[in-house]
Design an enzyme around this catalytic site. Structure first.
Site, PDB file in Angstrom:
ATOM      1  N   GLY A   1       0.843  -1.186   0.005  1.00 17.15           N
ATOM      2  CA  GLY A   1      -0.011   0.062   0.116  1.00 17.15           C
ATOM      3  C   GLY A   1       0.924   1.279  -0.096  1.00 17.15           C
ATOM      4  O   GLY A   1       0.600   2.165  -0.711  1.00 17.15           O
TER       5      GLY A   1
ATOM      6  N   TYR B   1       1.721 -10.359  16.963  1.00 19.90           N
ATOM      7  CA  TYR B   1       2.227  -9.038  16.930  1.00 19.90           C
ATOM      8  C   TYR B   1       3.713  -9.359  17.616  1.00 19.90           C
ATOM      9  O   TYR B   1       4.617  -8.299  17.624  1.00 19.90           O
ATOM     10  CB  TYR B   1       1.439  -8.173  17.747  1.00 19.90           C
ATOM     11  CG  TYR B   1       0.222  -7.762  17.123  1.00 19.90           C
ATOM     12  CD1 TYR B   1       0.385  -6.906  16.116  1.00 19.90           C
ATOM     13  CD2 TYR B   1      -1.095  -8.241  17.358  1.00 19.90           C
ATOM     14  CE1 TYR B   1      -0.625  -6.605  15.351  1.00 19.90           C
ATOM     15  CE2 TYR B   1      -2.076  -7.927  16.570  1.00 19.90           C
ATOM     16  CZ  TYR B   1      -1.926  -6.995  15.645  1.00 19.90           C
ATOM     17  OH  TYR B   1      -3.260  -6.630  14.953  1.00 19.90           O
TER      18      TYR B   1
ATOM     19  N   ILE C   1       6.658  -7.876   6.912  1.00 22.20           N
ATOM     20  CA  ILE C   1       7.095  -9.309   7.247  1.00 22.20           C
ATOM     21  C   ILE C   1       6.523 -10.361   6.403  1.00 22.20           C
ATOM     22  O   ILE C   1       6.634 -11.703   6.424  1.00 22.20           O
ATOM     23  CB  ILE C   1       6.805  -9.329   8.776  1.00 22.20           C
ATOM     24  CG1 ILE C   1       5.124  -9.132   8.748  1.00 22.20           C
ATOM     25  CG2 ILE C   1       7.735  -8.574   9.415  1.00 22.20           C
ATOM     26  CD1 ILE C   1       5.043  -9.786  10.330  1.00 22.20           C
ATOM     27  N   ASP C   2       5.233 -10.096   5.677  1.00 19.93           N
ATOM     28  CA  ASP C   2       4.542 -11.102   5.004  1.00 19.93           C
ATOM     29  C   ASP C   2       5.432 -11.539   3.864  1.00 19.93           C
ATOM     30  O   ASP C   2       5.121 -12.444   3.032  1.00 19.93           O
ATOM     31  CB  ASP C   2       3.108 -10.278   4.292  1.00 19.93           C
ATOM     32  CG  ASP C   2       2.344 -10.241   5.661  1.00 19.93           C
ATOM     33  OD1 ASP C   2       2.543 -10.661   6.715  1.00 19.93           O
ATOM     34  OD2 ASP C   2       0.956  -9.668   5.407  1.00 19.93           O
TER      35      ASP C   2
HETATM   36  N1  LIG Z   1      -3.641   2.453  -3.437  1.00 20.46           N
HETATM   37  C1  LIG Z   1      -3.101   3.290  -2.746  1.00 20.46           C
HETATM   38  N2  LIG Z   1      -2.752   4.711  -3.060  1.00 20.46           N
HETATM   39  C2  LIG Z   1      -2.270   5.504  -2.284  1.00 20.46           C
HETATM   40  N3  LIG Z   1      -2.003   5.185  -1.045  1.00 20.46           N
HETATM   41  C3  LIG Z   1      -2.156   4.014  -0.399  1.00 20.46           C
HETATM   42  C4  LIG Z   1      -2.602   2.977  -1.135  1.00 20.46           C
HETATM   43  N4  LIG Z   1      -2.629   1.825  -0.415  1.00 20.46           N
HETATM   44  C5  LIG Z   1      -2.446   2.211   0.827  1.00 20.46           C
HETATM   45  N5  LIG Z   1      -1.994   3.611   0.630  1.00 20.46           N
HETATM   46  C6  LIG Z   1      -1.507   4.186   2.061  1.00 20.46           C
HETATM   47  O1  LIG Z   1      -0.312   3.694   2.364  1.00 20.46           O
HETATM   48  C7  LIG Z   1      -0.265   3.590   3.708  1.00 20.46           C
HETATM   49  C8  LIG Z   1       0.211   1.958   4.190  1.00 20.46           C
HETATM   50  O2  LIG Z   1      -0.737   1.132   3.536  1.00 20.46           O
HETATM   51  P1  LIG Z   1      -1.124  -0.227   4.215  1.00 20.46           P
HETATM   52  O3  LIG Z   1      -1.834  -0.019   5.634  1.00 20.46           O
HETATM   53  O4  LIG Z   1      -2.156  -0.808   3.212  1.00 20.46           O
HETATM   54  O5  LIG Z   1       0.145  -0.821   4.682  1.00 20.46           O
HETATM   55  P2  LIG Z   1       1.343  -1.376   3.871  1.00 20.46           P
HETATM   56  O6  LIG Z   1       2.030  -0.328   3.204  1.00 20.46           O
HETATM   57  O7  LIG Z   1       0.718  -2.278   2.602  1.00 20.46           O
HETATM   58  O8  LIG Z   1       2.220  -2.302   4.860  1.00 20.46           O
HETATM   59  P3  LIG Z   1       1.602  -3.796   5.277  1.00 20.46           P
HETATM   60  O9  LIG Z   1       0.384  -4.153   4.855  1.00 20.46           O
HETATM   61  O10 LIG Z   1       2.847  -4.615   5.116  1.00 20.46           O
HETATM   62  O11 LIG Z   1       1.535  -3.365   6.801  1.00 20.46           O
HETATM   63  C9  LIG Z   1      -1.470   3.954   4.402  1.00 20.46           C
HETATM   64  O12 LIG Z   1      -1.146   5.512   4.772  1.00 20.46           O
HETATM   65  C10 LIG Z   1      -2.606   3.830   3.301  1.00 20.46           C
HETATM   66  O13 LIG Z   1      -3.526   5.018   3.168  1.00 20.46           O
HETATM   67  O1  LIG Z   2      -3.145  -5.245  13.075  1.00 23.38           O
HETATM   68  P1  LIG Z   2      -2.400  -4.239  12.173  1.00 23.38           P
HETATM   69  O2  LIG Z   2      -1.411  -3.503  12.491  1.00 23.38           O
HETATM   70  O3  LIG Z   2      -3.526  -3.633  11.037  1.00 23.38           O
HETATM   71  O4  LIG Z   2      -1.726  -5.198  11.366  1.00 23.38           O
HETATM   72  C1  LIG Z   2      -2.005  -6.695  10.949  1.00 23.38           C
HETATM   73  C2  LIG Z   2      -1.486  -6.749   9.290  1.00 23.38           C
HETATM   74  O5  LIG Z   2      -0.011  -6.340   9.168  1.00 23.38           O
HETATM   75  C3  LIG Z   2       0.725  -7.384   8.767  1.00 23.38           C
HETATM   76  O6  LIG Z   2       1.845  -7.675   9.866  1.00 23.38           O
HETATM   77  C4  LIG Z   2       1.637  -6.730   7.438  1.00 23.38           C
HETATM   78  O7  LIG Z   2       2.388  -5.507   7.739  1.00 23.38           O
HETATM   79  C5  LIG Z   2       0.094  -8.604   8.315  1.00 23.38           C
HETATM   80  O8  LIG Z   2       0.652  -9.669   8.349  1.00 23.38           O
HETATM   81  C6  LIG Z   2      -1.058  -8.303   9.229  1.00 23.38           C
HETATM   82  O9  LIG Z   2      -2.312  -8.967   8.472  1.00 23.38           O
HETATM   83 MG   LIG Z   3       0.023  -4.320   2.726  1.00 22.67          MG
END
Ligand SMILES: Nc1ncnc2c1ncn2[C@@H]1O[C@H](COP(=O)(O)OP(=O)(O)OP(=O)(O)O)[C@@H](O)[C@H]1O
Ligand SMILES: O=P(O)(O)OC[C@H]1O[C@](O)(CO)[C@@H](O)[C@@H]1O
Ligand SMILES: [Mg+2]
Length: 503
Positions: free
Chosen positions: A210, A395, A238-239
Site C-alpha cells: 500500500g 504481534y 514481514i509477509d
Molecule cells: N492504493 C493506494 N494509493 C495511495 N496510498 C495508499 C494505497 N494503498 C494504501 N495506501 C496508503 O499507504 C499507507 C500504508 O498502507 P497499508 O496500511 O495498506 O500498509 P502497507 O504499506 O501495505 O504495509 P503492510 O500491509 O505490510 O503493513 C497508508 O497510509 C495507506 O493509506
Molecule cells: O493489526 P495491524 O497493525 O493493522 O496489522 C496486521 C497486518 O499487518 C501485517 O503484519 C503486515 O504488515 C499483516 O501480516 C497483518 O495482517
Molecule cells: Mg499491505
C-alpha cells in the site's frame, strides 16, 4: 562491450548488463533475457514507463531520472570520492561494475531529506532509518534530515523530528519505528504540498505494498509539478508479499521469532496427553512466514496458508489427519497463517466486510475458530479426548528488533536508496534481485503480490517435512490457476522470468 556514438545513445556492458548514458549516469534496467543488446532509449516525455522490447525477447526498462523531466540539471562531483572508506577502492568510480556514480545531482548542502514509515510494524524499520541518516550524513555530508511522524498523514498534520546520527545511534537495537507509523490518512495533494512547502528534495518512504502505491502517486505528482524531488521507496513487509525482490527485510527475523512460539507449542504438545499445539502466524494473503517457520522448525505436523485451500471433514480432511497423527504420535503441532481458510471461517461465522483505515480487509480470527472447531469435533464425533493449546504470537514476531542478518540487509537497502537519490534517480524502490541490489520502477512491484506457489518446490519440501495431506486434487490446482497466471517464483534449477536489474 557494445556502444553507439550518437547523442543520447546508450552503451551496454555485455558482461554485467549495465546500461550507461554518455553523461555517465547509469540506467538501471530490467533485462528478462540476458544477451548482449544494443539499443537507443528515446527521450522520455511522460512518466509512462520507458519499456523497449527487442526482437530477441529482451526488455530494456528505464528507472526514472530527474533529468527525464528537468533537463540541464547541473551535476556535482560525488563527495564519496574523497571519503576515505571509498576512495581507496578506485574501481568504485571507474569500473563498469561500480556501485557509486561519479557525478551526483544534489549539492550536499542543498539536500533536505525526509523519512516516513507507513503500514504495520516490521523488524528492521529503525535500522533502515538509522542507515539512511548515517549514509546521507557520513557519505554525502547531508545534515538536514527530518522524520515525518506517524506515517503519511504526518506530512500534513504533525511536526517533524530532526534526525541526526546521534539521535538514531542505537535505534537498530529496538523494535518498532522511532518516527511512528499508521494506516490510512493518505492525501496525495496535501503530502506533495507539504514536501514543496518545506523545501524537501529527497523523500525516503518505507512501507509495504500500500505504501509503495502511495509513493508511486507522490512521484507522479512531484513529476507533474516539475519538482527536483527524488522519491525513493524501501519495501517493508514481514509477509514477504512484495514481488520481484528476493525477500523483504524483517522476514528473516519474523521467521526466527516464530520458532519460539512453535517450540513452545511443541513442548506443550509433547508433555500433555493427546495434545495439539496450535500456532497462528501473520500472513494476510501470503503464507511465507508460516511455510518457512514450519520448514525451519521440523516439529510441525501441519501448515495451513491462504494460498492452499483446506477442508475439515471427511476423507483427506484436516480432522482425519489430526486423528491419525495423534494416534501415531500422541501429539501434534499445527501452524496456521492468519489468512488461511478465510472462506471456511466466513461460512460458519457472520460474514465480515470490515476494513482497516487503509482499506485492507480485516480478517476473521482463524486461530480461535480452528481451535473451537477441533475441540468440538473431537468432543462430539470421536472417543478421543484431546487437549489443545493455542498460541497467538502474531504481534510478537513483528515487534522485535531485527536480527543480525536483517540488520546487514537493511544497511544495504538504505545505502542503495541514498546512492540512487543522490545520483538523481527517482520513482523507484530498492531491493535485491537474484542477490544484486537493484533499482525498480515503482510499478514493477505494485502491480501484483508475491504469493507462495503451491506447485513450486518449496511448498513440496514443506509438505514432505510435515507429511500433511495437500488437501488438493489436480483439478483444484488447475482451477486455481485459471483466473490468474501463477506468480513467478524461482525454481532451483530454473532461471526466473523476473529478470535482472543491475546497478
Ligand atoms: N492504493 C493506494 N494509493 C495511495 N496510498 C495508499 C494505497 N494503498 C494504501 N495506501 C496508503 O499507504 C499507507 C500504508 O498502507 P497499508 O496500511 O495498506 O500498509 P502497507 O504499506 O501495505 O504495509 P503492510 O500491509 O505490510 O503493513 C497508508 O497510509 C495507506 O493509506
Ligand atoms: O493489526 P495491524 O497493525 O493493522 O496489522 C496486521 C497486518 O499487518 C501485517 O503484519 C503486515 O504488515 C499483516 O501480516 C497483518 O495482517
Ligand atoms: Mg499491505
Amino acid at each position: 562491450m557494445h556502444s553507439v556514438s550518437n547523442s543520447g545513445a546508450i552503451k551496454l556492458s555485455s558482461g554485467n548488463n549495465i546500461i550507461q548514458k554518455k553523461d555517465n549516469r547509469k540506467h538501471k534496467v530490467k533485462i528478462t533475457h540476458q544477451s548482449p543488446v544494443m539499443g537507443q532509449l528515446p527521450a522520455t516525455t511522460s512518466s509512462q514507463p520507458n519499456v523497449i522490447t527487442g526482437d530477441h525477447g529482451y526488455i530494456l526498462e528505464d528507472v526514472p531520472h530527474l533529468t527525464d523531466y528537468i533537463p540541464h540539471l547541473p551535476t556535482y562531483p560525488n563527495p564519496l570520492q574523497d571519503n576515505p572508506a571509498y576512495a581507496v577502492v578506485k574501481q568504485y568510480f571507474v569500473d563498469t561494475d561500480d556501485t557509486v556514480a561519479q557525478k551526483v545531482y544534489f549539492k550536499s548542502d542543498d539536500v533536505h531529506a525526509c523519512i516516513v514509515t507507513c503500514g504495520g510494524l516490521c523488524p528492521g524499520l529503525n535500522t533502515v532509518i538509522r542507515e539512511i541518516v548515517g549514509s546521507l550524513h557520513d557519505m554525502y555530508g547531508v545534515t538536514r534530515i527530518e522524520g515525518i511522524e506517524g506515517g503519511y498523514r504526518g506530512f500534513y498534520s504533525r511536526n517533524t523530528i530532526q534526525l541526526t546520527p546521534k539521535k538514531v545511534n542505537g535505534i537498530h537495537k529496538r523494535g518498532g519505528t522511532i518516527i511512528g507509523t499508521s494506516r490510512g490518512g493518505y492525501d496525495n495533494k496535501k503530502i506533495v504540498n507539504s514536501i514543496q512547502d518545506r523545501g524537501i528534495n529527497q523523500v525516503y518512504i518505507i512501507g509495504g505494498d500500500g505504501t509503495q502505491k502511495g509513493a508511486s502517486a507522490i512521484y507522479e505528482e512531484v513529476r507533474k509539478r516539475g519538482l527536483q524531488v527524488a522519491v525513493v521507496g524501501i519495501p517493508k513487509t514481514i509477509d514477504n508479499d512484495i514481488p520481484v525482490i528476493d525477500q523483504s527485510f524483517g522476514f528473516d527475523t519474523a521467521v526466527e521469532e516464530a520458532q519460539r512460539a512453535i517450540n513452545a507449542a511443541h513442548v506443550e504438545a509433547e508433555s500433555n496427553e493427546n495434545c495439539i499445539g496450535l500456532v497462528k502466524l501473520m500472513g494476510r494473503n501470503s503464507g511465507f512466514i508460516a511455510m518457512y517457520a514450519t520448514l525451519a522448525s521440523r516439529d510441525v505436523d501441519c501448515c495451513l496458508i491462504p494460498e492452499s485451500p483446506f477442508y475439515l471433514e471427511g476423507p483427506g480432511g484436516l480432522f482425519e489427519y489430526i486423528e491419525k497423527r495423534i494416534k501415531e504420535n500422541g501429539h501434534m503441532v499445527i501452524v496456521v497463517a492468519e489468512g488461511a481458510g478465510q472462506d471456511l471461517v466466513a461460512e460458519s461465522l457472520r460474514a465480515n466486510d470490515n476494513k482497516d483505515a487503509s482499506g485492507n480487509k480485516l480478517l476473521d480470527d482463524v486461530g480461535l475458530w480452528l481451535s473451537q472447531k477441533i475441540k468440538d469435533h473431537f468432543k462430539k464425533q470421536t472417543e478421543m479426548e484431546i487437549n489443545l493449546k493455542y498460541i497467538d504470537p502474531t504481534y510478537m514476531i513483528r515487534a522485535v528488533p531485527s536480527n543480525a542478518s536483517d540488520n546487514v540487509y537493511c544497511t544495504l537497502l538504505a545505502q542503495s536508496a541514498v546512492h540512487g537519490a543522490m545520483s538523481g534517480y527517482t520513482g523507484f524502490t530498492v531491493g535485491p534481485v537474484h542477490g544484486r541490489e537493484c533499482y525498480l520502477p515503482f510499478y514493477r512491484i505494485t502491480e501484483k503480490q508475491n504469493k507462495v506457489v503451491i506447485t513450486d518446490r518449496m511448498w513440496a519440501r514443506m509438505l514432505s517435512s510435515t507429511h500433511q495431506p495437500s488437501f488438493l486434487s489436480t483439478k483444484d490446482i488447475i482451477e486455481s490457476f485459471t483466473d490468474e497466471a501463477p506468480p513467478t517464483q524461482l525454481l532451483d534449477d530454473q532461471v526466473a522470468d523476473n529478470g535482472l536489474v543491475t546497478k
